[in-house]
Design a protein around this motif. Structure first.
Motif, PDB file in Angstrom:
ATOM      1  N   ASP A  56     -52.506  -8.102 -63.220  1.00  0.00           N
ATOM      2  CA  ASP A  56     -52.833  -9.227 -62.345  1.00  0.00           C
ATOM      3  C   ASP A  56     -52.314  -8.982 -60.934  1.00  0.00           C
ATOM      4  O   ASP A  56     -53.011  -9.268 -59.940  1.00  0.00           O
ATOM      5  CB  ASP A  56     -52.251 -10.518 -62.904  1.00  0.00           C
ATOM      6  CG  ASP A  56     -52.941 -10.985 -64.177  1.00  0.00           C
ATOM      7  OD1 ASP A  56     -54.048 -10.493 -64.475  1.00  0.00           O
ATOM      8  OD2 ASP A  56     -52.362 -11.838 -64.880  1.00  0.00           O
ATOM      9  N   ARG A 109     -54.810  -8.265 -57.441  1.00  0.00           N
ATOM     10  CA  ARG A 109     -54.813  -9.104 -56.234  1.00  0.00           C
ATOM     11  C   ARG A 109     -54.890  -8.275 -54.956  1.00  0.00           C
ATOM     12  O   ARG A 109     -55.147  -8.822 -53.871  1.00  0.00           O
ATOM     13  CB  ARG A 109     -53.563  -9.987 -56.212  1.00  0.00           C
ATOM     14  CG  ARG A 109     -53.579 -11.122 -57.217  1.00  0.00           C
ATOM     15  CD  ARG A 109     -52.456 -12.118 -56.969  1.00  0.00           C
ATOM     16  NE  ARG A 109     -51.139 -11.616 -57.306  1.00  0.00           N
ATOM     17  CZ  ARG A 109     -50.560 -11.728 -58.514  1.00  0.00           C
ATOM     18  NH1 ARG A 109     -51.232 -12.302 -59.510  1.00  0.00           N
ATOM     19  NH2 ARG A 109     -49.351 -11.261 -58.731  1.00  0.00           N
ATOM     20  N   SER A 120     -49.918  -6.956 -68.661  1.00  0.00           N
ATOM     21  CA  SER A 120     -50.885  -7.920 -68.129  1.00  0.00           C
ATOM     22  C   SER A 120     -50.426  -8.474 -66.791  1.00  0.00           C
ATOM     23  O   SER A 120     -51.239  -8.656 -65.864  1.00  0.00           O
ATOM     24  CB  SER A 120     -51.088  -9.053 -69.133  1.00  0.00           C
ATOM     25  OG  SER A 120     -51.971 -10.034 -68.618  1.00  0.00           O
TER      26      SER A 120
END
Length: 297
Positions: free
Chosen positions: A164, A168, A160
Motif C-alpha cells: 500500500d 501510493r 500488505s
C-alpha cells in the motif's frame, strides 16, 4: 538558505520527529506489558539517550547523533538512533560513493532502528531511512520483518502494508523494492533469507544506476516519510497481536539461534554497518543492531 541547505534541514528534522514518535509508541507497548508475568518483575523499560560527536579526519567538526537504547521487559533490546554527520570521505571509500570521487565532501542524516523482543513469538524488526548528499543527493532505506517463529498472518499483513505504501508513490515501487529487499537481506553463506521481507531502496533520486527514479527530491522525500509512517502503522499491531502468547524453552532456543543469523548478516554484509564504521561513527550506536543474546550450534 539555499536549496541544498534547506534539504538538509528538512530531512534532519523529519528523522528526529520520527524518532520521537517511534520511541513514544514503543514505551506505550512496554506499559501495556506491565503486570504480565510472562515478562517478569520490574518497571516498564524507558529509552536512555546518549549523544555522540564525530571527529572528521580533516580535523573539522563532523557532526554526530543520538543513540536511543531501551532494555525493557517486552523489548529485550531496542535501539532507535538518529545521526547528522558531515565531512570528507577517505579517498578509497570516496570512489565507491556517487558524486564523491572528485569531491569527497559529504553530508548524511538518517534514522536506524532494530528491535529484539523478549517473546519469541513477537517478530524482531529493522527499519532505517537516510538522506545522503555529495555533489548529488539521494534517499535510501526500508524495513524488514525478522520473526524467529514466522506466522503467515503476520507476514501477509506486514507485506500488505508495504505494498500500500509503495503503490501510493509509484506503480512499480513495490515489485522492485520488495525484490531488492529479498536480494539484499540474504545470507549467502547460509543460503537463506534473514527474515520474511519488506522493502529496500537506495540511491533514490539518482536516476539510472540508483533506484531508476527521476530526480524528484520532493517526491522522493515524500516516499521516505511514508516509509516511516507505514512502519509506525504496521509494526505495533504485530507486537500487540503476539505479546500475550506463551513460549517454551524450545521457542527461546529457536529465537537465540535465529539471532545468530541476524548477527552474522549485520557484521558481514550490512552496508549501513560498513558505512558507519568507515566514516568514523559511534561504534556503540552502529553495533546497537546486534542482539543482547544469541546462540550458535
Amino acid at each position: 538558505m539555499n536549496d541544498l541547505a534547506e534539504r538538509r534541514v528538512r530531512a534532519s528534522a523529519w528523522f528526529r520527529d520520527l524518532r520521537d514518535r517511534i520511541c513514544a509508541e514503543f514505551e506505550r507497548l512496554e506499559d501495556e506489558a506491565a503486570g504480565d508475568e510472562r515478562y517478569g518483575p520490574g518497571a516498564p523499560g524507558r529509552f536512555v539517550y546518549t549523544d555522540w560527536d564525530r571527529p572528521d579526519p580533516s580535523g573539522e567538526p563532523g557532526g554526530g547523533g543520538t543513540m536511543g537504547l531501551m532494555k525493557g521487559r517486552l523489548f529485550e533490546k531496542v535501539g532507535v538512533n538518529i545521526s547528522v554527520v558531515e565531512g570528507v570521505f577517505e579517498p578509497e571509500f570516496a570512489r565507491s560513493i556517487p558524486g564523491a570521487a572528485d569531491d569527497p565532501r559529504f553530508f548524511a542524516a538518517g534514522i536506524s532502528l532494530v528491535a529484539h523482543m523478549k517473546n519469541p513469538h513477537v517478530p524482531a524488526v529493522h527499519m532505517n531511512t537516510r538522506y545522503l548528499a555529495t555533489t548529488t543527493d539521494w534517499f535510501g532505506g526500508g524495513a524488514d520483518l525478522n520473526p524467529p517463529l514466522p506466522r503467515a498472518e503476520d507476514t501477509a499483513d506486514w507485506l500488505s502494508a508495504w505494498q500500500d505504501c509503495c503503490d501510493r508513490h509509484g506503480p512499480d515501487h513495490y515489485e522492485r523494492f520488495k525484490a531488492w529487499c529479498d536480494e539484499y537481506f540474504y545470507i549467502p553463506h547460509r543460503k537463506r533469507a534473514r527474515g520474511v521481507g519488506g522493502i529496500f531502496y537506495d540511491r533514490l533520486g539518482l536516476g539510472e544506476g540508483g533506484a531508476g527514479q527521476s530526480e524528484d527530491w520532493a517526491g522522493n522525500f515524500a516516499f521516505t516519510r511514508d516509509v516511516g509512517e507505514t512502519f509506525l502503522a504496521a509494526y505495533p499491531p504485530l507486537v500487540r497481536r503476539n505479546m500475550a502468547r506463551d513460549w517454551s524453552a524450545e521457542d527461546r532456543a529457536a529465537q537465540l539461534r535465529y539471532r545468530g543469523l541476524y548477527a552474522e548478516f549485520n557484521l558481514v554484509y550490512d552496508r549501513g554497518t560498513q558505512f558507519g564504521l568507515k566514516t568514523g561513527g559511534n561504534v556503540d550506536a552502529i553495533l546497537m543492531s546486534l542482539p543482547p543474546l544469541a546462540a550458535w550450534e
